[in-house]
Design an enzyme around this catalytic site. Structure first.
Site, PDB file in Angstrom:
ATOM      1  N   LYS A  84       0.850  -1.196   0.000  1.00 45.36           N
ATOM      2  CA  LYS A  84       0.000   0.000   0.000  1.00 45.36           C
ATOM      3  C   LYS A  84       0.884   1.244   0.000  1.00 45.36           C
ATOM      4  CE  LYS A  84      -4.324   0.009   2.464  1.00 45.36           C
ATOM      5  NZ  LYS A  84      -4.954  -0.108   3.797  1.00 45.36           N
TER       6      LYS A  84
HETATM    7  O1  G3P Z   1      -8.572   0.480   4.711  1.00 50.45           O
HETATM    8  C1  G3P Z   1      -8.494   1.795   5.171  1.00 50.45           C
HETATM    9  C2  G3P Z   1      -9.465   1.979   6.264  1.00 50.45           C
HETATM   10  O2  G3P Z   1      -9.107   1.164   7.304  1.00 50.45           O
HETATM   11  C3  G3P Z   1      -9.655   3.337   6.814  1.00 50.45           C
HETATM   12  O3  G3P Z   1     -10.807   3.271   7.572  1.00 50.45           O
HETATM   13  O4  G3P Z   1     -12.414   3.994   9.264  1.00 50.45           O
HETATM   14  O5  G3P Z   1      -9.983   4.558   9.516  1.00 50.45           O
HETATM   15  O6  G3P Z   1     -11.357   5.697   7.798  1.00 50.45           O
HETATM   16  P1  G3P Z   1     -11.160   4.455   8.591  1.00 50.45           P
END
Ligand code: G3P
Length: 219
Positions: A84
């Protein structure tokens, strides 16, 4: 549609892997910071647990030349590692180089159509738009999924659309409607999406009616 788990928790991933529903895992530095032990050992364990699934692992370096070297090292941990890299213009030259060297990349922190177009043009494996984080800013993250999906079809790019930052069941449904290739979902959200109170209630009713017959062996 493929389903990835958005977590680095080995126990939860192991449980969900038994369902046969899980096609991969997306980790990030935040997920890894919540787990104990050596992150490299954990990544290798996850790669062995889902040998046919892609395990996304994010770079932690900042300078482009160091990101490049780290990406190569991460990719060498296992065949199913996908590296990533944030969608930042500083990294575009090394993203291109890594694609040319056949390193599998998941470009993360994608927030606009043009970011998606340009990363697909470079030939990365996945682009990850963050739906929930756009909505945190009162921007329509769901629409972006549809726009990216149409764009990939329109230009016939091979890059796959991976909906990330999925916070609610409605995000899952919207991602399916947008025609994304993959959703990465936190285990709690996936559990909520798959359970239904009417399924539970229906099972209770069937069990109660069957009990009335007083049959102990069937068939
Ligand atoms: O895969 C990326 C994701 O984990 C981000 O999620 O909820 O931290 O915005 P969030």
């Amino acid at each position: 549609m493929k389903i990835f788990l958005d977590t680095a928790n080995y126990g939860l991933i192991e449980l969900w892997a038994q369902t046969g529903l899980i096609d991969g895992v997306t980790t990030n530095p935040t997920h890894l910071s919540k787990e104990s032990g050596d992150p490299v050992a954990l990544i290798k364990k996850l790669c062995a647990l889902l040998p046919n699934g892609h395990i996304s692992v994010e770079v932690t370096e900042v300078a482009p030349e160091r990101v490049y070297t780290q990406a190569k090292t991460l990719a060498a941990l296992a065949e199913n590692v996908v590296v990533k890299i944030p969608c930042h213009s500083d990294y575009f030259p090394i993203i291109k180089k890594l694609v040319d060297e056949e390193v599998q990349l998941n470009i993360t922190l994608v927030f606009s159509l043009m970011q998606g177009v340009c990363m697909s043009k470079l030939g990365v494996l996945y682009i990850s738009p963050f739906v929930g984080r756009l909505e945190d800013l009162d921007v329509d993250g769901v629409s972006l999924l549809g726009e990216l999906s149409d764009m990939l079809d329109q230009y016939d790019y091979e890059t796959e659309l991976l909906a990330a930052s999925i916070r609610h069941v409605r995000h899952i449904h919207a991602a399916i409607e947008a025609g994304v290739d993959i959703i990465t979902v936190p285990p709690t959200v996936l559990a909520t999406a798959l359970n239904h109170p009417l399924t539970d209630r229906g099972m209770e009713l069937f069990a109660a009616d069957w009990k009335k017959l007083g049959i102990h062996t069937f068939p």
